[in-house]
Design an enzyme around this catalytic site. Structure first.
Site, PDB file in Angstrom:
ATOM      1  N   GLU A 282     -40.100 -39.709 -89.700  1.00 20.28           N
ATOM      2  CA  GLU A 282     -40.073 -38.381 -90.309  1.00 20.28           C
ATOM      3  C   GLU A 282     -38.898 -37.557 -89.828  1.00 20.28           C
ATOM      4  OE1 GLU A 282     -44.565 -37.122 -91.718  1.00 20.28           O
ATOM      5  OE2 GLU A 282     -43.688 -36.135 -89.991  1.00 20.28           O
ATOM      6  N   LYS A 417     -47.612 -35.475-102.760  1.00 19.61           N
ATOM      7  CA  LYS A 417     -48.672 -34.483-102.917  1.00 19.61           C
ATOM      8  C   LYS A 417     -48.590 -33.810-104.287  1.00 19.61           C
ATOM      9  CE  LYS A 417     -48.769 -33.408 -97.960  1.00 19.61           C
ATOM     10  NZ  LYS A 417     -48.609 -32.345 -96.943  1.00 19.61           N
TER      11      LYS A 417
END
EC number: 5.3.1.9
Length: 433
Positions: A282, A417
């Site tokens: 990340e 998402k």
């Protein structure tokens, strides 16, 4: 104790590494100290081990003790940095079979969307005394929010008003759905610091409370991290091995090695690999850049992925983590018939053979053209795990800055998402054009 980690590599001379990266490292180090580096508002983890609030730490310890006494099972709800750090430390320092004596079983939820997993979890905890720790900055992240909704209903049905004494929320200090619910319900709460991102949060209550509940000494964990802070204060590449690791990773990337494999020969360290993969994945994987973080658990994976590492595409390098001291061992018995031909090992222990296998694997892979990094850690205990956590955090930040990206954001995480919200027709969701 300092120098709890020994850093070794043979791919490039130290002088050449300093020539390539020395000035850049010093410049980035200065920016981090001055708070002028990109994403500097999330550098709270750098001094966290020294600056953790003593009153909050005492509350963490007291709450952990309360949960240990009242619960047979503690369910920790979280995803990403809200669970990986705690599970990594717990798995690394817990017995292979069973749990720490006189401590509750700690299990995790909210890191997946499997209805089978959740149904079996509910069946597993039924009839046991249960407590819940829910970790979410917002309280609306899909995976943990669904798990918490289900478990909250379970706790309300089972414990009624007394449920509030069995639920702990770790969330934003003042805003968000989980903060609102916690205040309304009277849950014990801890704060996710604003200046510490999720993947760097294991040494905050996010990680410390679940780790303490599992019966692990979080004071020693923090002590190791404190000594690592002292060790990695220098801006000089020649004396800061965390920065050497960061620089070497970037050097190898520049040479075409764009996959790093974290390898260890310690089975219960495998979950730590997963924390490491999130930390570097990340932090670096953005703007079309980054080193892909992968992992192997040797010797198991020598019988599967070992073939690829030995003879596959030469775009990988390996970082080996080796623990020098072990807490238990097992001797090799002698047999009269020696049918398996192993009597030649009967004067050795399994750990001795494991160490030889590590050295043999490193030699074979290096001979096969794989650049190697070797991190030797004194012992697999709370102190040294705290130390290596900080080592990797410091190295990750420097490595990302050398790469030219912000170590502390993760814009790509939002894309899936948006698709979920669109496909499930979330009310009020408007997709940006």
């Amino acid at each position: 104790m300092v120098n709890a980690i020994t850093f070794n590599q043979t791919h490039i001379a130290q002088e050449e590494l300093e020539k390539q990266f020395g000035e850049k490292v010093q410049h980035i180090h200065k920016q981090m100290i001055e708070g002028t580096s990109v994403g500097a508002e999330f550098l709270g983890w750098k001094q966290l081990p020294n600056e953790i609030d003593q009153e909050e730490l005492n509350q963490v310890l007291a709450t952990a003790e309360k949960l240990r006494k009242s619960a047979d099972v503690v369910v920790v709800i979280g995803v990403g940095g809200s669970y990986l750090g705690a599970k990594a430390v717990q798995d690394a320092l817990s017995p292979y079979f069973g749990k720490h004596e006189d401590n509750p079983e700690v299990i995790f939820a909210g890191q997946n969307l499997s209805g089978t997993y959740m149904k079996q979890l509910l069946q597993h905890i039924d009839g046991k005394e249960v407590a819940v720790i829910v970790i979410s900055k917002s309280g609306t992240t899909t995976e943990p929010a669904i798990a918490f909704r289900i478990l909250l209903e379970y706790m309300e049905n089972r414990y009624g008003a007394a449920m509030k004494d069995r639920v702990v929320a770790i969330t934003d200090k003042s805003k968000g759905a989980l903060r609102e619910l916690a205040n309304r319900s009277g849950f014990t709460t801890f704060v996710v610091p604003d200046d510490v991102g999720g993947r760097f949060s294991v040494l905050t209550p996010v990680g410390l409370l679940p780790i303490a509940v599992a019966g692990i000494d979080i004071l020693q964990l923090l002590e190791g991290a404190k000594d690592a802070v002292k060790e990695y204060t220098s801006s000089e590449l020649s004396t800061n091995s965390a920065y050497q690791y960061a620089a070497l990773r970037n050097h190898l990337l520049n040479e075409g090695y764009n996959i790093e494999i974290l390898a260890s020969f310690t089975p219960n360290f495998a979950t730590f690999h997963e924390w490491w993969k999130q930390l570097f994945g990340e932090s670096e994987g953005k703007d079309g850049k980054g080193i892909y973080p992968a992992s192997v658990a040797y010797p198991t994976d020598l019988h599967s992925l070992g073939q690829y590492v030995q003879d596959g595409r030469r775009e990988i390098f390996e970082t080996f983590v080796q623990f020098k001291e072990t807490t238990a061992n097992c001797a090799i018995p002698t047999t009269e018939d020696n049918l398996d031909g192993l009597n030649y090992l009967s004067d050795k222990t399994m750990n001795e053979i494991n160490d030889v296998t590590l050295q043999a694997t490193m030699q074979a892979h290096q001979d096969g053209g794989v650049p190697l990094i070797h991190l030797t850690v004194g012992k697999k205990d709370a102190y040294h795990i705290g130390y290596i956590i900080y080592f990797f955090e410091m190295a990750c930040a420097m490595s990302a800055y050398l790469l030219g990206v912000n170590p502390f954001d993760q814009p790509g995480v939002e894309e899936y998402k948006k698709n979920i919200f669109r496909m499930l027709e979330k009310p009020g969701f408007v997709e940006e054009k």
